[in-house]
Design a protein around this motif. Structure first.
Motif, PDB file in Angstrom:
ATOM      1  N   SER A 174       4.037  11.516  52.562  1.00 27.49           N
ATOM      2  CA  SER A 174       5.084  10.527  52.834  1.00 27.49           C
ATOM      3  C   SER A 174       5.261   9.589  51.657  1.00 27.49           C
ATOM      4  O   SER A 174       6.381   9.244  51.269  1.00 27.49           O
ATOM      5  CB  SER A 174       4.737   9.727  54.089  1.00 27.49           C
ATOM      6  OG  SER A 174       4.646  10.572  55.207  1.00 27.49           O
ATOM      7  N   PHE A 207      15.675  13.670  54.554  1.00 29.39           N
ATOM      8  CA  PHE A 207      16.547  12.785  53.776  1.00 29.39           C
ATOM      9  C   PHE A 207      17.605  13.599  53.020  1.00 29.39           C
ATOM     10  O   PHE A 207      18.794  13.260  53.034  1.00 29.39           O
ATOM     11  CB  PHE A 207      15.710  11.978  52.793  1.00 29.39           C
ATOM     12  CG  PHE A 207      16.514  11.210  51.788  1.00 29.39           C
ATOM     13  CD1 PHE A 207      17.198  10.068  52.147  1.00 29.39           C
ATOM     14  CD2 PHE A 207      16.600  11.655  50.462  1.00 29.39           C
ATOM     15  CE1 PHE A 207      17.960   9.365  51.216  1.00 29.39           C
ATOM     16  CE2 PHE A 207      17.348  10.964  49.535  1.00 29.39           C
ATOM     17  CZ  PHE A 207      18.041   9.814  49.906  1.00 29.39           C
ATOM     18  N   GLU A 251       9.513  15.116  55.308  1.00 31.10           N
ATOM     19  CA  GLU A 251      10.231  13.842  55.276  1.00 31.10           C
ATOM     20  C   GLU A 251      11.362  13.864  54.256  1.00 31.10           C
ATOM     21  O   GLU A 251      12.474  13.419  54.528  1.00 31.10           O
ATOM     22  CB  GLU A 251       9.270  12.687  54.959  1.00 31.10           C
ATOM     23  CG  GLU A 251       8.243  12.427  56.029  1.00 31.10           C
ATOM     24  CD  GLU A 251       6.997  13.283  55.845  1.00 31.10           C
ATOM     25  OE1 GLU A 251       7.019  14.175  54.968  1.00 31.10           O
ATOM     26  OE2 GLU A 251       6.006  13.061  56.560  1.00 31.10           O
ATOM     27  N   LEU A 252      11.055  14.378  53.081  1.00 28.03           N
ATOM     28  CA  LEU A 252      12.083  14.449  52.042  1.00 28.03           C
ATOM     29  C   LEU A 252      13.178  15.429  52.434  1.00 28.03           C
ATOM     30  O   LEU A 252      14.355  15.201  52.145  1.00 28.03           O
ATOM     31  CB  LEU A 252      11.448  14.867  50.708  1.00 28.03           C
ATOM     32  CG  LEU A 252      12.385  14.904  49.501  1.00 28.03           C
ATOM     33  CD1 LEU A 252      12.993  13.530  49.256  1.00 28.03           C
ATOM     34  CD2 LEU A 252      11.646  15.376  48.258  1.00 28.03           C
ATOM     35  N   VAL A 312      12.590   9.567  46.716  1.00 25.90           N
ATOM     36  CA  VAL A 312      13.832   8.947  47.192  1.00 25.90           C
ATOM     37  C   VAL A 312      14.159   7.711  46.359  1.00 25.90           C
ATOM     38  O   VAL A 312      15.323   7.472  45.993  1.00 25.90           O
ATOM     39  CB  VAL A 312      13.713   8.576  48.683  1.00 25.90           C
ATOM     40  CG1 VAL A 312      14.926   7.774  49.134  1.00 25.90           C
ATOM     41  CG2 VAL A 312      13.563   9.829  49.539  1.00 25.90           C
ATOM     42  N   SER A 353       7.139  11.368  49.039  1.00 21.20           N
ATOM     43  CA  SER A 353       8.538  11.539  49.423  1.00 21.20           C
ATOM     44  C   SER A 353       9.331  10.263  49.179  1.00 21.20           C
ATOM     45  O   SER A 353      10.439  10.298  48.625  1.00 21.20           O
ATOM     46  CB  SER A 353       8.629  11.935  50.897  1.00 21.20           C
ATOM     47  OG  SER A 353       7.947  13.138  51.144  1.00 21.20           O
ATOM     48  N   PHE A 354       8.774   9.113  49.590  1.00 23.99           N
ATOM     49  CA  PHE A 354       9.474   7.843  49.380  1.00 23.99           C
ATOM     50  C   PHE A 354       9.613   7.537  47.886  1.00 23.99           C
ATOM     51  O   PHE A 354      10.602   6.931  47.467  1.00 23.99           O
ATOM     52  CB  PHE A 354       8.739   6.710  50.084  1.00 23.99           C
ATOM     53  CG  PHE A 354       8.892   6.737  51.580  1.00 23.99           C
ATOM     54  CD1 PHE A 354      10.145   6.768  52.157  1.00 23.99           C
ATOM     55  CD2 PHE A 354       7.776   6.742  52.406  1.00 23.99           C
ATOM     56  CE1 PHE A 354      10.300   6.794  53.534  1.00 23.99           C
ATOM     57  CE2 PHE A 354       7.927   6.777  53.781  1.00 23.99           C
ATOM     58  CZ  PHE A 354       9.184   6.804  54.350  1.00 23.99           C
ATOM     59  N   MET A 373      20.335  14.951  55.248  1.00 20.47           N
ATOM     60  CA  MET A 373      21.345  13.950  55.557  1.00 20.47           C
ATOM     61  C   MET A 373      22.375  13.849  54.427  1.00 20.47           C
ATOM     62  O   MET A 373      23.587  13.813  54.670  1.00 20.47           O
ATOM     63  CB  MET A 373      20.686  12.588  55.787  1.00 20.47           C
ATOM     64  CG  MET A 373      21.654  11.462  56.117  1.00 20.47           C
ATOM     65  SD  MET A 373      20.818   9.874  56.307  1.00 20.47           S
ATOM     66  CE  MET A 373      20.227   9.600  54.623  1.00 20.47           C
ATOM     67  N   LEU A 374      21.887  13.839  53.170  1.00 25.65           N
ATOM     68  CA  LEU A 374      22.806  13.789  52.032  1.00 25.65           C
ATOM     69  C   LEU A 374      23.701  15.024  51.975  1.00 25.65           C
ATOM     70  O   LEU A 374      24.907  14.930  51.720  1.00 25.65           O
ATOM     71  CB  LEU A 374      22.003  13.677  50.726  1.00 25.65           C
ATOM     72  CG  LEU A 374      21.320  12.350  50.417  1.00 25.65           C
ATOM     73  CD1 LEU A 374      20.592  12.440  49.084  1.00 25.65           C
ATOM     74  CD2 LEU A 374      22.333  11.213  50.383  1.00 25.65           C
TER      75      LEU A 374
END
Length: 319
Positions: free
Chosen positions: A175, A91, A87-88, A182, A178-179, A94-95
């Protein structure tokens, strides 16, 4: 001083004569240290964590342009993050895609900063980066330096939360970890403080070194170092950021010394022989200030052999 200038000329000549070999060697050293640092910070086991693979990638990357090198380094970072959290990794991917699109649009020739900025942070001398960027590049270097700073904080935050991402801590799901990472990245006040400080420093250094005054480069170096120090120090106090004042002071001093060395090798001029001239054409009057560079020709050693002459004299006497 003359001896130092002679050494500078010898060093420049040595590099110029062997540039085809020296460039990939220096590139290899930078890349190997960078990849080894990434391995140490993430501490994961995957296809690119072997020392043999790291050594091989460093050799291959040393002969590639910086745009491909940056892409390769980003791929290595993504593989390490994917080993911790899928999941991370999504993210961060995308960055990185956004960064790479903007990077290749505004500053494709400054890929070195995306590698040097995190490396300078790990070596505790990041404050030399905005000064060097302002001295050697245009204001667009704010983009590449900011991206390099973001990469450093991504690596640091993920490294600090390895256990949560590896699903080792108190039954937390991957998860959730990971959040949490973020969220830490999005609310990292220190990262934003450093980014803003570096951006302002780059602009001040750039416009100062372009002033038509004596010692503009030295003024840019000193003013940039002091400004960056003050911005981070005051910002950390106002924003209540836990920033190490010891490393801030020591890193700033070391950075100023390194930038003075850079100035010596890149912009050595003799202001005592400054000349002013003016001329005109059909449309403009031109007022020119010419400052000569300091160039010293390194003395060449001529070795004269006299043994052969002595032998001839001895042989003639024997006859």
């Amino acid at each position: 001083m003359v001896k130092i200038l002679e050494f500078k000329e010898k060093l420049k000549n040595f590099y110029a004569e062997r540039e085809v070999y020296m460039r990939p060697i220096l590139k290899f050293i930078i890349l190997f240290i960078s990849l080894a640092t990434i391995k140490y910070k993430f501490d994961v086991s995957n296809a690119v964590s072997s020392w043999v693979i790291i050594l091989g990638m460093s050799v291959v990357f040393a002969f590639l342009p910086w745009s491909l090198v940056v892409t390769g380094i980003m791929a290595v970072i993504m593989m390490d993050i994917f080993s911790l959290s899928m999941e991370l990794a999504a993210f961060v991917l995308m960055l990185i895609v956004i960064m790479m699109v903007l990077f290749f649009r505004f500053a494709p020739e400054q890929g070195l900063f995306l590698i040097l900025v995190p490396l300078a942070f790990f070596l505790k001398v990041p404050y030399m980066i905005p000064i060097a960027a302002g001295l050697l590049f245009a204001p667009t270097s704010v983009v590449s330096v900011s991206f390099g700073t973001l990469i450093y904080y991504i690596i640091t935050i993920i490294s600090a939360n390895r256990e949560a991402l590896s699903n080792i801590s108190l039954g937390e799901s991957t998860s959730t970890g990971s959040f949490a990472v973020v969220n830490l990245l999005a609310h990292d006040v220190e990262m934003y403080l450093v980014m803003v400080s570096f951006a302002v420093t780059i602009l001040v250094v750039y416009f100062t070194r372009r002033l038509s005054i004596n010692n503009s480069w030295m003024l840019a170096i000193v003013s940039g170092g002091i400004l960056d120090f003050v911005l981070i120090l005051v910002g950390s106090i106002v924003l209540k950021v836990d920033y190490s004042n010891f490393w801030l002071i020591l890193g700033t001093v070391i950075s100023l010394v390194l930038m003075y060395i850079l100035h010596f090798f890149v912009f050595s001029v003799d202001y005592s022989r400054t000349e002013h001239t003016q001329f005109e054409d059909d449309e403009y009057y031109y007022y020119v200030k010419a400052v000569p560079k300091i160039n010293v020709i390194a003395p060449e050693m001529n070795v004269k052999r006299i043994n052969a002459q002595r032998r001839k004299k001895n042989a003639s006497k024997g006859k």
